[in-house]
Design a protein around this motif. Structure first.
Motif, PDB file in Angstrom:
ATOM      1  N   MET A  39      -3.672   5.775   5.454  1.00  0.00           N
ATOM      2  CA  MET A  39      -4.550   5.678   6.620  1.00  0.00           C
ATOM      3  C   MET A  39      -3.885   4.722   7.602  1.00  0.00           C
ATOM      4  O   MET A  39      -3.752   3.531   7.327  1.00  0.00           O
ATOM      5  CB  MET A  39      -5.937   5.150   6.221  1.00  0.00           C
ATOM      6  CG  MET A  39      -6.719   6.106   5.328  1.00  0.00           C
ATOM      7  SD  MET A  39      -8.348   5.434   4.867  1.00  0.00           S
ATOM      8  CE  MET A  39      -9.122   5.321   6.478  1.00  0.00           C
ATOM      9  N   ASP A  40      -3.428   5.295   8.731  1.00  0.00           N
ATOM     10  CA  ASP A  40      -2.668   4.505   9.715  1.00  0.00           C
ATOM     11  C   ASP A  40      -1.456   3.848   9.064  1.00  0.00           C
ATOM     12  O   ASP A  40      -1.162   2.652   9.267  1.00  0.00           O
ATOM     13  CB  ASP A  40      -3.557   3.435  10.363  1.00  0.00           C
ATOM     14  CG  ASP A  40      -4.699   4.033  11.166  1.00  0.00           C
ATOM     15  OD1 ASP A  40      -4.489   5.115  11.767  1.00  0.00           O
ATOM     16  OD2 ASP A  40      -5.796   3.441  11.184  1.00  0.00           O
ATOM     17  N   ASP A  41      -0.754   4.645   8.252  1.00  0.00           N
ATOM     18  CA  ASP A  41       0.453   4.205   7.553  1.00  0.00           C
ATOM     19  C   ASP A  41       0.188   3.101   6.525  1.00  0.00           C
ATOM     20  O   ASP A  41       1.111   2.416   6.070  1.00  0.00           O
ATOM     21  CB  ASP A  41       1.522   3.721   8.543  1.00  0.00           C
ATOM     22  CG  ASP A  41       2.026   4.838   9.432  1.00  0.00           C
ATOM     23  OD1 ASP A  41       2.132   5.978   8.939  1.00  0.00           O
ATOM     24  OD2 ASP A  41       2.308   4.574  10.618  1.00  0.00           O
ATOM     25  N   PHE A  42      -1.069   2.917   6.146  1.00  0.00           N
ATOM     26  CA  PHE A  42      -1.413   1.899   5.155  1.00  0.00           C
ATOM     27  C   PHE A  42      -1.934   2.583   3.894  1.00  0.00           C
ATOM     28  O   PHE A  42      -2.841   3.421   3.966  1.00  0.00           O
ATOM     29  CB  PHE A  42      -2.486   0.950   5.709  1.00  0.00           C
ATOM     30  CG  PHE A  42      -2.824  -0.189   4.785  1.00  0.00           C
ATOM     31  CD1 PHE A  42      -1.966  -1.268   4.652  1.00  0.00           C
ATOM     32  CD2 PHE A  42      -4.013  -0.178   4.043  1.00  0.00           C
ATOM     33  CE1 PHE A  42      -2.284  -2.320   3.794  1.00  0.00           C
ATOM     34  CE2 PHE A  42      -4.329  -1.218   3.190  1.00  0.00           C
ATOM     35  CZ  PHE A  42      -3.456  -2.291   3.068  1.00  0.00           C
ATOM     36  N   PRO A  43      -1.384   2.250   2.724  1.00  0.00           N
ATOM     37  CA  PRO A  43      -1.785   2.926   1.465  1.00  0.00           C
ATOM     38  C   PRO A  43      -3.126   2.404   0.928  1.00  0.00           C
ATOM     39  O   PRO A  43      -3.178   1.693  -0.077  1.00  0.00           O
ATOM     40  CB  PRO A  43      -0.637   2.603   0.522  1.00  0.00           C
ATOM     41  CG  PRO A  43      -0.132   1.285   0.993  1.00  0.00           C
ATOM     42  CD  PRO A  43      -0.300   1.285   2.497  1.00  0.00           C
ATOM     43  N   VAL A  44      -4.205   2.786   1.593  1.00  0.00           N
ATOM     44  CA  VAL A  44      -5.524   2.290   1.211  1.00  0.00           C
ATOM     45  C   VAL A  44      -5.850   2.680  -0.235  1.00  0.00           C
ATOM     46  O   VAL A  44      -6.228   1.842  -1.057  1.00  0.00           O
ATOM     47  CB  VAL A  44      -6.617   2.830   2.160  1.00  0.00           C
ATOM     48  CG1 VAL A  44      -8.008   2.439   1.655  1.00  0.00           C
ATOM     49  CG2 VAL A  44      -6.396   2.304   3.562  1.00  0.00           C
ATOM     50  N   PHE A  45      -5.683   3.955  -0.557  1.00  0.00           N
ATOM     51  CA  PHE A  45      -6.015   4.423  -1.895  1.00  0.00           C
ATOM     52  C   PHE A  45      -5.107   3.773  -2.937  1.00  0.00           C
ATOM     53  O   PHE A  45      -5.562   3.386  -4.023  1.00  0.00           O
ATOM     54  CB  PHE A  45      -5.908   5.942  -1.974  1.00  0.00           C
ATOM     55  CG  PHE A  45      -6.414   6.518  -3.259  1.00  0.00           C
ATOM     56  CD1 PHE A  45      -7.774   6.666  -3.494  1.00  0.00           C
ATOM     57  CD2 PHE A  45      -5.529   6.896  -4.263  1.00  0.00           C
ATOM     58  CE1 PHE A  45      -8.241   7.179  -4.693  1.00  0.00           C
ATOM     59  CE2 PHE A  45      -5.988   7.416  -5.467  1.00  0.00           C
ATOM     60  CZ  PHE A  45      -7.350   7.559  -5.676  1.00  0.00           C
ATOM     61  N   GLY A  46      -3.836   3.635  -2.604  1.00  0.00           N
ATOM     62  CA  GLY A  46      -2.898   3.008  -3.529  1.00  0.00           C
ATOM     63  C   GLY A  46      -3.259   1.564  -3.808  1.00  0.00           C
ATOM     64  O   GLY A  46      -3.178   1.094  -4.949  1.00  0.00           O
TER      65      GLY A  46
END
Length: 345
Positions: A39-46
């Motif tokens: 999300m916006d190049d950020f690995p939220v799920f990870g």
């Protein structure tokens, strides 16, 4: 994680818990979901998955304290020696192997073995005290931390200072937090990374020790509530600390983390027959072996997927399940050879 009993004395659900926690650690060290589902190049799920797995190590520490309590109470000094000496030997052996085996195969092919290894050895010498408490590879920190925690408890019992157990463990934990995840706020100085050593392990092992000594249990409903509260506090802390430039996925231990470990422990303890199968008992007694070797297999599959150009979900699948399978098979095979005593116990 490391205390072995006969199958007749084992609690099936706790043995199953060992296996689930070990798989969670393998997934954590495989860094899954970090290159996609962004999300916006950020690995939220990870990052969320990363923190979800943080129940595993506290659970292992609690389990160790729970199982060692009777012997440690009755013969503290003898138990320290008999319990810790094999662990120390394993730590030495796997530290040496980790220092010797190359991590970056392409670099070895291009520049040679010594060039690849020298870089890693030099990196360790930049913080020798931290390296001392970890060993030859980062995941081996668990073993010295467990040895120190058991030794502290045993010595306090020997000197008739059992009432000091919880206060000392809490003080160490608070200092570990102040010098670890909360260091940006507290500016507390620490000689080494506080995940290592006695700071967090002592409280977790003391919790397991006291739960058995006091014969404390919870219903499955209350255990689940405790677990959810622990996750809620842990995740709230992790999110709040991002406001102070502390990465969300950095945290091994926070204020809510012990509740996560206790919640998982009580939930499994309330369902003692869960996982009652010969395979559970066969595999669970090898969890220590799987733990000490698994990160080297993560390295193997990282190199394989990199050379083959495997990416995204397939990369994660190959690394996680390849590591789980290969490390388990390796331990089972070694268990049938003379190397068993040297590599494991």
């Amino acid at each position: 994680m490391v205390f072995i009993m006969e199958n007749t004395n084992k609690i099936a659900s706790l043995e199953l818990g060992r296996l689930l926690a070990m798989f969670a650690i393998i997934a954590l060290h495989s860094q899954v979901f970090m290159t996609y589902l962004l999300m916006d190049d950020f690995p939220v799920f990870g990052n969320i998955f990363n923190q979800l797995t943080r129940f595993a190590v506290p659970f292992f520490f609690i389990l160790s304290g729970y199982f060692i309590q009777p012997k440690l109470t009755h013969t503290p000094l003898k138990t320290i020696q008999s319990y810790c000496a094999p662990l120390f030997k394993i730590w030495i052996v796997w530290s040496v192997l980790s220092l010797a085996l190359p991590f970056h195969w392409r670099k070895v092919a291009e520049n040679g073995y010594l060039a690849e290894r020298t870089g890693y050895w030099n990196w360790l010498t930049q913080n020798p005290l931290n390296a001392l408490f970890e060993g030859g590879m980062v995941h081996l920190w668990f073993i010295p931390a467990l040895i120190i925690a058991v030794s502290i408890i045993g010595l306090l019992i020997h000197f008739k200072k059992t009432t000091w157990l919880i206060p000392i463990a809490v003080i160490l934990y608070v200092y570990g937090l102040a010098g670890g995840s909360y260091q940006t706020l507290t500016e507390v100085w620490t000689p080494f990374f506080t995940r290592n050593g006695p700071f967090f392990s002592t409280l977790m092992v003391v919790i397991g020790f006291e739960l058995r000594r006091r014969e404390i249990t919870l219903s499955s409903t209350n255990a689940l509530i405790l677990l959810l509260v622990g996750f809620a506090i842990h995740f709230s802390e992790a999110y709040w600390l991002t406001q102070f430039d502390v990465p969300f996925n950095l945290h091994d231990f926070l204020i809510g983390t012990p509740l996560m470990g206790i919640g998982v422990f009580f939930l499994l303890l309330s369902k003692p027959q869960l996982g009652h199968h010969p395979i559970t008992f066969t595999l669970s007694k090898h969890v220590l072996g799987i733990y000490v070797c698994h990160l080297l297999f993560v390295v193997v599959f990282l190199n394989i997927t990199g050379m083959m150009g495997i990416t995204l979900a397939m990369r994660d699948f190959v690394i996680v399940f390849g590591t789980a399978t290969a490390s388990t098979l390796f331990v089972l095979i070694m268990d049938k050879t003379p190397f068993r005593q040297m590599l494991f116990r």
